[in-house]
Design a protein around this motif. Structure first.
Motif, mmCIF file in Angstrom:
data_model
loop_
_atom_site.group_PDB
_atom_site.id
_atom_site.type_symbol
_atom_site.label_atom_id
_atom_site.label_comp_id
_atom_site.label_asym_id
_atom_site.label_seq_id
_atom_site.Cartn_x
_atom_site.Cartn_y
_atom_site.Cartn_z
ATOM 1 N N ALA A 152 36.931 40.992 42.716
ATOM 2 C CA ALA A 152 36.237 39.855 42.091
ATOM 3 C C ALA A 152 36.177 38.700 43.059
ATOM 4 N N ARG A 153 35.109 37.928 42.969
ATOM 5 C CA ARG A 153 34.911 36.718 43.758
ATOM 6 C C ARG A 153 34.524 35.587 42.816
ATOM 7 N N SER A 154 34.910 34.360 43.176
ATOM 8 C CA SER A 154 34.522 33.213 42.364
ATOM 9 C C SER A 154 33.715 32.240 43.204
ATOM 10 N N ALA A 155 32.823 31.532 42.556
ATOM 11 C CA ALA A 155 32.029 30.490 43.205
ATOM 12 C C ALA A 155 31.896 29.329 42.237
ATOM 13 N N ALA A 156 32.505 28.202 42.593
ATOM 14 C CA ALA A 156 32.344 26.976 41.803
ATOM 15 C C ALA A 156 31.185 26.206 42.422
ATOM 16 N N ILE A 157 30.074 26.129 41.714
ATOM 17 C CA ILE A 157 28.865 25.551 42.301
ATOM 18 C C ILE A 157 29.054 24.076 42.621
ATOM 19 N N GLY A 158 29.743 23.357 41.751
ATOM 20 C CA GLY A 158 29.982 21.944 42.006
ATOM 21 C C GLY A 158 28.726 21.101 41.894
ATOM 22 N N PRO A 171 37.376 29.696 22.710
ATOM 23 C CA PRO A 171 38.367 30.218 23.654
ATOM 24 C C PRO A 171 38.200 31.726 23.839
ATOM 25 N N PHE A 172 38.399 32.178 25.065
ATOM 26 C CA PHE A 172 38.220 33.600 25.345
ATOM 27 C C PHE A 172 39.562 34.289 25.531
ATOM 28 N N SER A 173 39.533 35.602 25.506
ATOM 29 C CA SER A 173 40.721 36.419 25.730
ATOM 30 C C SER A 173 40.567 37.140 27.066
ATOM 31 N N TYR A 174 41.563 37.023 27.934
ATOM 32 C CA TYR A 174 41.519 37.750 29.198
ATOM 33 C C TYR A 174 41.453 39.253 28.945
ATOM 34 N N ALA A 175 42.248 39.726 27.980
ATOM 35 C CA ALA A 175 42.258 41.159 27.683
ATOM 36 C C ALA A 175 40.872 41.633 27.257
ATOM 37 N N LYS A 176 40.175 40.802 26.476
ATOM 38 C CA LYS A 176 38.836 41.173 26.032
ATOM 39 C C LYS A 176 37.864 41.190 27.208
ATOM 40 N N VAL A 177 37.974 40.225 28.101
ATOM 41 C CA VAL A 177 37.122 40.203 29.290
ATOM 42 C C VAL A 177 37.336 41.479 30.105
ATOM 43 N N PHE A 178 38.604 41.851 30.302
ATOM 44 C CA PHE A 178 38.896 43.047 31.087
ATOM 45 C C PHE A 178 38.310 44.287 30.419
ATOM 46 N N ALA A 179 38.432 44.360 29.098
ATOM 47 C CA ALA A 179 37.909 45.520 28.370
ATOM 48 C C ALA A 179 36.389 45.612 28.489
ATOM 49 N N LEU A 180 35.721 44.476 28.416
ATOM 50 C CA LEU A 180 34.260 44.472 28.527
ATOM 51 C C LEU A 180 33.814 44.859 29.933
ATOM 52 N N LEU A 181 34.580 44.458 30.935
ATOM 53 C CA LEU A 181 34.251 44.861 32.306
ATOM 54 C C LEU A 181 34.401 46.374 32.469
ATOM 55 N N GLY A 183 37.286 29.345 37.135
ATOM 56 C CA GLY A 183 36.594 30.487 37.724
ATOM 57 C C GLY A 183 37.483 31.253 38.692
ATOM 58 N N GLU A 184 38.206 30.527 39.535
ATOM 59 C CA GLU A 184 39.091 31.173 40.498
ATOM 60 C C GLU A 184 40.252 31.863 39.801
ATOM 61 N N ILE A 185 40.785 31.224 38.752
ATOM 62 C CA ILE A 185 41.881 31.842 37.996
ATOM 63 C C ILE A 185 41.409 33.147 37.362
ATOM 64 N N LEU A 186 40.212 33.131 36.789
ATOM 65 C CA LEU A 186 39.678 34.338 36.163
ATOM 66 C C LEU A 186 39.465 35.436 37.202
ATOM 67 N N ALA A 187 38.887 35.092 38.352
ATOM 68 C CA ALA A 187 38.658 36.088 39.395
ATOM 69 C C ALA A 187 39.982 36.676 39.892
ATOM 70 N N ARG A 188 40.980 35.828 40.054
ATOM 71 C CA ARG A 188 42.288 36.318 40.518
ATOM 72 C C ARG A 188 42.903 37.270 39.504
ATOM 73 N N LYS A 189 42.818 36.944 38.227
ATOM 74 C CA LYS A 189 43.365 37.822 37.198
ATOM 75 C C LYS A 189 42.624 39.160 37.150
ATOM 76 N N ILE A 190 41.312 39.119 37.380
ATOM 77 C CA ILE A 190 40.545 40.379 37.408
ATOM 78 C C ILE A 190 41.029 41.248 38.558
ATOM 79 N N ARG A 191 41.262 40.646 39.717
ATOM 80 C CA ARG A 191 41.740 41.411 40.869
ATOM 81 C C ARG A 191 43.131 41.987 40.631
ATOM 82 N N GLU A 192 43.983 41.200 39.943
ATOM 83 C CA GLU A 192 45.371 41.606 39.748
ATOM 84 C C GLU A 192 45.557 42.582 38.589
ATOM 85 N N GLU A 193 44.735 42.481 37.561
ATOM 86 C CA GLU A 193 44.991 43.219 36.336
ATOM 87 C C GLU A 193 43.939 44.254 35.981
#
Length: 371
Positions: A285-291, A206-216, A270-280
């Motif tokens: 950020a853009r998301s692409a679900a390859i499918g 499991p990942f942490s959103y806060a950690k992702v933001f910090a790494l970005l 992916g979309e949830i993560l991209a939205r959180k990056i844009r908001e926080e």
């Protein structure tokens, strides 16, 4: 028992390598004097009349090793939980046995993942002669180091990661790429390594959103700086498996529906993560679900070789009367060592990524692999 006539089916999601496996099976079976009948659409072929079949010989399958997907079609039908005339899901596995008798089949070859081969294992317990061939782009089957479709999907996703760098770099945004991987992160991880993604998020950790933001922030710095530092990248690429989830969240699903094996349709992280990056964060950020296209296209050389090899080994097992087994590959591609393992090994067991060996849980990418 002298085997003279067998059926072959492909179940679950399609994958490059299935058609080469069918070709390998037909060619080797003919050497043993065994005829092969193709069964359409997985286990459904042995439940719903009319029983659609396709006699397969060398000339019919001669060019199949070049084809992606499965020429026999597929489905996620579960004979042990299949709809009856009233629409109720019931155990109809005895119909499989009766229909095999109607078609004059002495044995079956089932090509699939944990669900398709899980059905094969249960049918084995009822006396049905079955041999399994491992297939899944997730590469999460227990008992084998390789499953058909993985290498081609790896090629496809890696190319998409590379293509995503151009728009992300041009516009200075974070590109999130969502790939398949319900319980195992093999595809996300190794495509991320090959494509040099900046972050890789997998189901095993499991990942942490806060950690992702910090790494970005650490990678991209202040997006509003007046002068550009050519040494600092203006963009990032994140690869996330569909089954990845945050420490304070849960696996994201598309809806509440479940298939015949009790699986929900994953997608949306992916979309949830991209939205959180844009908001926080200060980054776009853009998301692409390859499918499904990630498992499309012609089979890679590895999947052609392994498909032909798996199919031939399955035919040998049938000729020897070695039923209730799955073909297994151990070693390094393409010179795998083939053997047979009990089909029961795939039931309730998963081959997940070795996090301790490969994954940097602090940096969310590969360790000791140049990242």
């Amino acid at each position: 028992m002298k085997v003279k006539r067998i059926g072959v089916l492909t179940g679950g999601g399609d994958a490059p390598g299935l058609n080469p496996a069918i070709k390998g099976l037909v060619y080797r079976a003919s050497d043993h004097g065994i005829s092969v009948i193709g069964l359409y659409d997985g286990w459904r072929s042995l439940l719903d009349p009319p029983l659609e079949t396709w006699p397969l010989d060398r000339e019919t399958v001669r060019r199949w090793d070049r084809d992606g997907g499965t020429n026999l079609g597929s489905s996620r039908t579960n004979p042990f939980k299949a709809p009856n005339e009233a629409g109720e899901r019931v155990d109809r596995s005895d119909e499989v046995i009766k229909n095999m008798e109607k078609l004059g089949l002495d044995a079956l070859v089932a090509c699939g993942g944990e669900d398709t081969l899980g059905v094969a294992a249960r049918l084995t317990q009822k006396g049905v002669p079955v041999v399994g061939v491992p297939k899944t782009i997730d590469k999460d089957l227990a008992g084998t180091d390789y499953t058909l479709g993985f290498d081609t999907a790896l090629r496809n996703v890696t190319e998409i990661i590379e293509w995503s760098r151009n728009p992300a770099g041009s516009h200075g945004w974070v590109q999130v790429i969502e790939v398949m991987g319900r319980h195992a992160g093999h595809l996300a991880f190794w495509s991320g390594v090959a494509g040099q993604a900046d972050l890789i998020l997998i189901p095993e950790h499991p990942f942490s959103y806060a950690k992702v933001f910090a790494l970005l922030r650490e990678r991209m710095g202040d997006p509003n700086r007046l002068t550009r530092d050519p040494r600092r990248p203006r963009y990032s690429v994140i690869v996330v498996a569909e089954g990845a989830y945050a420490e304070d969240g849960q696996i994201v699903t598309l809806d509440d529906r479940q298939d015949a094996f009790g699986h929900a349709r994953l997608g949306g992280i992916g979309e949830i993560l991209a939205r959180k990056i844009r908001e926080e964060t200060p980054y776009d950020a853009r998301s692409a679900a390859i499918g499904h296209p990630q498992r499309g296209g012609h089979p890679s050389p590895i999947d052609r070789i392994m498909g032909l090899s798996f199919g031939a080994r399955a035919a040998d097992a049938i000729a020897a009367g070695d039923f209730g087994k799955m073909v297994s590959a151990r070693g390094i591609a393409p010179s795998f060592e083939l053997s047979l393992v009990d089909l029961g090994i795939v039931v309730g067991n998963l081959n997940t990524l070795d996090v301790a060996r490969y994954y940097d849980t602090e940096r969310y990418h590969a360790k000791n692999l140049g990242m």
